[in-house]
Write a protein that holds these residues in place. Structure first.
Motif: not given
Length: 75
Positions: A4-7, A10-13, A48-58
């Motif tokens: 989870v920490k690695k994920l 990676a999401l932040a980067a 692309l912005i929607g995808l980043v938002g969706l990943l952040a939500g998940v």
């Protein structure tokens, strides 16, 4: 927990790299050059912005729903 920490890292980067690119693409300011015809290859980075938002939500849901059953016990 290490995964989870690695994920999260990676999401932040990824968001640190994608945010400036998406912002510069959305501003519409570009260097002009002389061309003969108009190009019909216009892009839309809204998905692309929607995808980043969706990943952040998940990721947020996974972090909130994480079961912390390994709390320390002391005698």
């Amino acid at each position: 927990m290490h995964m989870v920490k690695k994920l999260v890292i990676a999401l932040a980067a990824t968001s640190a790299v994608v945010a400036p690119v998406a912002a510069s693409a959305a501003s519409g300011v570009r260097a002009g050059s002389m061309v003969e015809g108009d190009s019909e290859l216009e892009g839309n980075s809204g998905w692309l912005i929607g995808l980043v938002g969706l990943l952040a939500g998940v990721v947020a849901i996974v972090l909130v729903a994480d079961n912390d059953e390994d709390s320390p016990t002391s005698p």
